[in-house]
Design an enzyme around this catalytic site. Structure first.
Site, PDB file in Angstrom:
ATOM      1  N   LEU A 434       4.157 -12.160  -6.557  1.00 21.07           N
ATOM      2  CA  LEU A 434       4.258 -11.094  -5.568  1.00 21.07           C
ATOM      3  C   LEU A 434       4.916  -9.888  -6.239  1.00 21.07           C
ATOM      4  O   LEU A 434       6.014  -9.460  -5.882  1.00 21.07           O
ATOM      5  CB  LEU A 434       5.066 -11.566  -4.355  1.00 21.07           C
ATOM      6  CG  LEU A 434       5.040 -10.638  -3.141  1.00 21.07           C
ATOM      7  CD1 LEU A 434       3.646 -10.578  -2.542  1.00 21.07           C
ATOM      8  CD2 LEU A 434       6.039 -11.112  -2.093  1.00 21.07           C
ATOM      9  N   ALA A 435       4.248  -9.380  -7.258  1.00 14.78           N
ATOM     10  CA  ALA A 435       4.796  -8.289  -8.063  1.00 14.78           C
ATOM     11  C   ALA A 435       3.621  -7.584  -8.724  1.00 14.78           C
ATOM     12  O   ALA A 435       3.027  -8.109  -9.667  1.00 14.78           O
ATOM     13  CB  ALA A 435       5.771  -8.822  -9.116  1.00 14.78           C
ATOM     14  N   GLU A 436       3.296  -6.399  -8.226  1.00  9.71           N
ATOM     15  CA  GLU A 436       2.071  -5.722  -8.658  1.00  9.71           C
ATOM     16  C   GLU A 436       2.112  -5.319 -10.127  1.00  9.71           C
ATOM     17  O   GLU A 436       1.098  -5.414 -10.833  1.00  9.71           O
ATOM     18  CB  GLU A 436       1.821  -4.510  -7.769  1.00  9.71           C
ATOM     19  CG  GLU A 436       1.413  -4.840  -6.344  1.00  9.71           C
ATOM     20  CD  GLU A 436       2.569  -5.285  -5.450  1.00  9.71           C
ATOM     21  OE1 GLU A 436       2.318  -5.812  -4.351  1.00  9.71           O
ATOM     22  OE2 GLU A 436       3.747  -5.093  -5.865  1.00  9.71           O
ATOM     23  N   GLN A 458      -3.096  -6.607  -3.408  1.00 12.47           N
ATOM     24  CA  GLN A 458      -3.506  -7.038  -2.075  1.00 12.47           C
ATOM     25  C   GLN A 458      -3.760  -5.894  -1.103  1.00 12.47           C
ATOM     26  O   GLN A 458      -4.688  -5.948  -0.292  1.00 12.47           O
ATOM     27  CB  GLN A 458      -2.454  -7.981  -1.506  1.00 12.47           C
ATOM     28  CG  GLN A 458      -2.927  -8.792  -0.332  1.00 12.47           C
ATOM     29  CD  GLN A 458      -1.954  -9.910  -0.021  1.00 12.47           C
ATOM     30  OE1 GLN A 458      -0.933  -9.693   0.624  1.00 12.47           O
ATOM     31  NE2 GLN A 458      -2.263 -11.118  -0.490  1.00 12.47           N
ATOM     32  N   ILE A 463       0.456  -0.572  -4.214  1.00  8.41           N
ATOM     33  CA  ILE A 463       0.041  -0.385  -5.601  1.00  8.41           C
ATOM     34  C   ILE A 463       1.075   0.387  -6.422  1.00  8.41           C
ATOM     35  O   ILE A 463       1.042   0.377  -7.649  1.00  8.41           O
ATOM     36  CB  ILE A 463      -1.324   0.347  -5.660  1.00  8.41           C
ATOM     37  CG1 ILE A 463      -1.994   0.134  -7.022  1.00  8.41           C
ATOM     38  CG2 ILE A 463      -1.165   1.846  -5.339  1.00  8.41           C
ATOM     39  CD1 ILE A 463      -3.423   0.625  -7.082  1.00  8.41           C
ATOM     40  N   HIS A 506      -0.102  -0.561   5.809  1.00  5.42           N
ATOM     41  CA  HIS A 506      -1.371  -1.239   5.581  1.00  5.42           C
ATOM     42  C   HIS A 506      -2.559  -0.327   5.876  1.00  5.42           C
ATOM     43  O   HIS A 506      -3.652  -0.811   6.177  1.00  5.42           O
ATOM     44  CB  HIS A 506      -1.472  -2.513   6.430  1.00  5.42           C
ATOM     45  CG  HIS A 506      -0.508  -3.576   6.027  1.00  5.42           C
ATOM     46  ND1 HIS A 506       0.802  -3.581   6.441  1.00  5.42           N
ATOM     47  CD2 HIS A 506      -0.657  -4.668   5.225  1.00  5.42           C
ATOM     48  CE1 HIS A 506       1.418  -4.627   5.929  1.00  5.42           C
ATOM     49  NE2 HIS A 506       0.554  -5.301   5.175  1.00  5.42           N
TER      50      HIS A 506
END
Length: 706
Positions: A434-436, A458, A463, A506
């Site tokens: 969980l780390a772009e 995701q 981003i 989102h």
């Protein structure tokens, strides 16, 4: 005066090795001094010193193997590159910005090394971001081992080295990399060259307790130790034993804190006397690696004083000759300034390569949604090319074996990657952290080793933690190495709103920001057929691609098409005219394509005017010719997009039209875009903030009546 000792204890290095180690260290220091001289003469334009770090670097290069190990260095590792085979002339050509600079063709500042033939990956100035590249390279070895062609890309016992300074250990990407290496028990050798300062910040202000090895103790699978990084013989002996344990699998990831010194300031733009007391600098002088090496080598009896003196004289002569040759070397041709930004072979713009296959039209074929077209394309491409790996947040069907065997599988929050893990295995489709930045950075490291990663961020809203990797690493890889290294990575990203309830985190867009990253291609499909064709081109081409997927369009009915076939590709930079018209042009992309078509039909129905609708499909490259030709016929233009009005890509298109089509315009250029506001949660507010069909209709009707 140097004095030799007649009786010598046994050592694990020979006299020839000892002399070679010393020569490398002296060469490194002489090159530091040479660059300082060139900078003062205005013949070099930047200088950053490697002084004080020569011993640990030389020892590392001596015990590692460039035929199987991989190296991710930072800008103080001059001695490592020298011991691996870079010449003094090579380094000074970079310092003066010469055309023949083998590391970057005059594009990178000094001490940014690149040796493709020795697995030394091009160095950037962003010290922390390379950590995730190193993890990706180590992962690539594991993946290659399981692939049919792996024998040519992997050797048992390989080690991946990453080096950094003590200051970088405070960065999040360093921590991400260590965690990833520990989770997978990767053969990652991390060497922190701790000289006590990050420019002017002392180590205790960067590292808890001032000791990164002690701070990282207790991490599962991680071996930590501290060594004297000024003693080249001690370093060789300790590192040789350590690397042997890594090769045999006794050790997984290892973190070494090598204590060094910094006799020179951080760079010539810094003066350490402004923040270091004179006594501290003087005390450090006794630990100078060159003095320590001379003392140890003479005490060991491995070399004589005369041999050391002759070696120093030879090095000084070689560096002087290299200085003269570098100063006389030709500078790059200004007309080559944009060379190496993009692939010239296997380019996504190549119409002969990517425009030769028409969509397959099977009688009775069911139209499929955009999401399914992407999923099918990924299946086909992974079947075709075993080098393709897919990973990201929640993209796998499942991670645990029992879940993979008994559950339906997740396959992404939008089901776009469903079935890939079950079909191709966990080594080719797996969940990332969980780390772009970690996801994109690891992909870059994998690509450096010949894999073809397709990764997913995701949501576009998240981003931004990967922005450094996208802009400063992935987009610069080819350019900064003079074309020697590439990063053929596809970063898939669901983008945009119109989903109800997406709210601030989102529903974001902002694609125009990424058009300011030279070297990065950007695709933005609006229907299933284009999504399949553009994605296949993105995967097969040799440029990095940001592949933006409007999530509002994933499962709509109006943009469904039959699957165009496993060989269908679309060249980048070719817009599609979705509707012919003579009275006004609408330039659009993504979710606004359908709204623009609806507005155009209404304009024809109610007012009798015909609007031409152009779907640009890719933002970089942009098909300017199709846009200009249309505007010169219709004399009016509206640019419609979901991105925010202020500073968005629509403004860039408007500027281009104004510059190239001004004399053909009969009305002002108008933009339809989101309000300069975050997308709100309430549907009433969301509808007002995001552009609607009525907004496009009002704008085009106003302009045709202008």
């Amino acid at each position: 005066m140097l004095k030799a000792q007649t009786q010598a204890p046994a050592h694990s290095i020979t006299s020839a090795e000892a002399l070679a180690l010393y020569r490398t260290m002296v060469t490194s220091r002489c090159l530091d001094d040479a660059e300082i001289t060139l900078k003062k003469r205005n013949q070099a334009y930047f200088q950053i010193s490697s002084a004080g770090h020569e011993a640990i670097q030389t020892a590392l290069a001596h015990v590692l193997d460039p035929t199987r190990d991989w190296f991710f260095l930072y800008y103080r590792d001059r001695a490592f590159a020298l011991h691996l085979g870079t010449t003094p002339l090579d380094m000074l050509l970079q310092a003066v910005g010469a055309a023949d600079d083998p590391a970057s063709a005059g594009r990178q500042m000094p001490c940014h090394f690149s040796m493709p033939d020795k697995n030394l990956v091009t160095v950037s100035s962003v010290t922390g971001s390379r950590c995730n590249h190193a993890v990706g390279a180590a992962e690539a070895g594991r993946i290659w081992k399981k692939l049919a062609a792996g024998a040519n890309h992997f050797q048992d016992g390989e080690v991946v080295l990453m080096t950094l300074g003590d200051g970088t250990t405070h960065q999040g990407e360093f921590q991400e990399a260590i965690w990833s290496a520990c989770i997978q028990n990767l053969p990652l050798l991390t060497v922190v060259e701790d000289n006590g300062y990050a420019i002017s910040t002392p180590v205790e202000d960067n590292v808890p307790g001032g000791d990164i090895a002690r701070a990282m103790q207790g991490m599962p699978n991680l071996t930590t130790l501290t060594i004297d990084g000024t003693d080249v013989i001690g370093c060789v002996e300790q590192l040789r034993a350590l690397v042997a344990k890594m090769r045999s699998g006794i050790y997984g990831p290892v973190l070494v804190r090598a204590t060094t010194v910094r006799p020179y300031s951080h760079s010539l733009s810094d003066d350490q006397r402004n923040y270091r007391v004179a006594q501290e600098i003087a005390e450090e002088a006794s630990r100078c690696p060159l003095l320590v090496a001379e003392r140890r080598l003479l005490e060991s009896g491995l070399v004589t004083a005369e041999e050391l003196q002759e070696a120093r004289r030879e090095v000084e002569r070689e560096v002087r000759h290299a200085m003269s040759a570098a100063v006389e070397a030709p500078k790059p041709d200004p007309d080559t300034a944009t060379d190496h930004l993009y692939a010239t072979e296997n380019s996504p713009l190549d119409e002969e390569l990517y425009g030769k296959h028409l969509p397959i039209e099977e009688p009775g074929a069911e139209p499929i949604p955009l999401a399914k077209a992407i999923n099918q394309t990924l299946h086909d491409e992974m079947e075709r090319d075993e080098r393709i790996v897919v990973f990201g947040q929640d993209v796998a069907d499942a991670s645990r074996e029992e879940a993979l065997a008994t559950c339906n599988g997740k396959g992404g929050v939008f089901k776009v990657t469903a079935g890939l893990t079950k079909r191709f295995g966990k080594h080719r489709c797996f969940n990332g952290s969980l780390a772009e930045a970690n996801i994109v950075g690891r992909a870059i490291g994998m690509a450096a080793r010949g894999l073809r990663p397709v990764v997913e961020v995701q949501f576009f809203d998240y981003i931004w933690t990967a922005m450094q990797q996208l802009r400063l690493e992935m987009a610069t890889m080819r350019y900064r190495s003079g074309g020697a290294w590439t990063a053929p990575v596809v970063v898939r990203v669901p983008i945009g709103g119109y989903l109800r309830g997406g709210s601030i985190y989102h529903s974001q867009t902002g694609e125009g920001i990424f058009t300011q990253c030279p070297g990065l291609r950007i695709a933005y499909p609006s229907n299933a057929q284009d999504a399949a064709g553009l994605l296949r081109t993105a995967i097969r081409c040799d440029d990095p691609v940001l592949f933006l997927e409007p999530k509002h369009l994933y499962y709509q009915t109006y943009n469904r098409t039959p699957y165009p076939g496993a060989e269908y590709t679309l060249p980048f930079g070719k817009a599609a005219t979705r509707r012919q018209g003579r009275d006004i042009t609408i330039v659009t992309w993504g979710a606004l394509v359908q709204k623009s078509l609806e507005a155009a039909e209404r304009l024809a129905r109610e007012d009798g005017y015909e609007a031409e609708v152009i779907d640009i499909r890719t933002l970089n490259p942009l098909d300017e010719d199709t846009i200009f030709e249309s505007v010169r016929r219709t004399h009016r233009v509206v640019i419609a997009c979901e991105e925010g009005l202020t500073g968005g890509f629509a403004g860039e298109i408007a500027a281009l039209i104004s510059e190239h089509c001004f004399e053909w315009l009969d009305a002002p250029i108008r933009r339809v875009a989101s309000l300069p506001c975050w997308v709100a949660y309430s549907p009433v507010l969301e509808d007002r903030i995001l552009p609607q069909t009525d907004d496009v209709f009002t704008s085009i009707r106003d302009l045709v009546r202008y």
